[in-house]
Design a protein around this motif. Structure first.
Motif, PDB file in Angstrom:
ATOM      1  N   ASN A 253      -2.064   1.895  19.408  1.00 23.04           N
ATOM      2  CA  ASN A 253      -2.891   1.930  18.205  1.00 23.04           C
ATOM      3  C   ASN A 253      -2.578   0.556  17.629  1.00 23.04           C
ATOM      4  O   ASN A 253      -1.858   0.498  16.425  1.00 23.04           O
ATOM      5  CB  ASN A 253      -2.584   2.965  17.031  1.00 23.04           C
ATOM      6  N   PRO A 254      -3.258  -0.345  18.082  1.00 21.27           N
ATOM      7  CA  PRO A 254      -3.143  -1.783  17.275  1.00 21.27           C
ATOM      8  C   PRO A 254      -3.696  -1.961  16.088  1.00 21.27           C
ATOM      9  O   PRO A 254      -4.637  -1.201  15.533  1.00 21.27           O
ATOM     10  CB  PRO A 254      -4.119  -2.780  18.305  1.00 21.27           C
ATOM     11  N   THR A 255      -2.895  -2.680  15.066  1.00 18.33           N
ATOM     12  CA  THR A 255      -3.364  -2.459  13.561  1.00 18.33           C
ATOM     13  C   THR A 255      -3.467  -3.991  12.943  1.00 18.33           C
ATOM     14  O   THR A 255      -4.061  -3.876  11.805  1.00 18.33           O
ATOM     15  CB  THR A 255      -2.213  -1.739  12.747  1.00 18.33           C
ATOM     16  N   THR A 256      -3.419  -4.944  13.788  1.00 12.53           N
ATOM     17  CA  THR A 256      -3.622  -6.361  13.320  1.00 12.53           C
ATOM     18  C   THR A 256      -4.606  -6.835  14.399  1.00 12.53           C
ATOM     19  O   THR A 256      -4.561  -6.403  15.645  1.00 12.53           O
ATOM     20  CB  THR A 256      -2.387  -7.041  13.161  1.00 12.53           C
ATOM     21  N   PRO A 257      -5.172  -8.053  13.967  1.00 14.49           N
ATOM     22  CA  PRO A 257      -6.001  -8.683  15.015  1.00 14.49           C
ATOM     23  C   PRO A 257      -5.038  -9.246  16.083  1.00 14.49           C
ATOM     24  O   PRO A 257      -5.711  -9.165  17.279  1.00 14.49           O
ATOM     25  CB  PRO A 257      -6.612 -10.026  14.227  1.00 14.49           C
TER      26      PRO A 257
END
Length: 129
Positions: free
Chosen positions: A120-124
């Motif tokens: 679950n990536p949360t940053t670019p």
């Protein structure tokens, strides 16, 4: 597993040439090998999450798909992460026997020597990984 520094560096070079993975010396995963239904006491422990009797086999391969390490002693109900947690290979990584890392799937914990996907990536920056 590659034992000398030269062998480790050659394996790392081969993985880098595949997909530019830095410092990878192996890919790890488990697979279920179907076995006949076990009717003895504890037979239910061989039933995996898909509902059939199996043994869960952990394999590490190199960039040429050659098996470098294999663990074949676990019942089908045992999770991949437990197999790795209790195997000798993990102890060798923790003892600093290898200069590279393993690549695994989300069934394994992410550690300094075992990289797993970021689910679950949360940053670019994480999204680019």
């Amino acid at each position: 597993m590659p034992t000398t520094l030269n062998q480790q560096q050659e394996t790392i070079r081969k993985f880098r040439s595949i997909a530019n993975f830095p410092t990878v010396i192996g890919a790890i995963d488990c697979t279920h090998i179907r076995v006949k239904k076990v009717n003895a006491d504890g037979g239910q422990l061989y039933i995996n999450r898909k509902g059939f009797s199996s043994i869960n086999v952990q394999v590490v391969c190199d960039a040429d798909l050659k098996i470098m390490d294999i663990v074949t002693r676990w019942r089908g109900s045992v999770h991949d992460s437990r197999i790795f947690r209790e195997c000798r290979l993990k102890q060798r990584f923790e003892a600093g026997a290898f200069s590279g890392i393993l690549l695994g799937d989300s069934g394994y914990p992410c550690t300094p020597y075992l990289f797993t996907p970021l689910l679950n990536p949360t940053t670019p920056q994480e999204d680019k990984i």
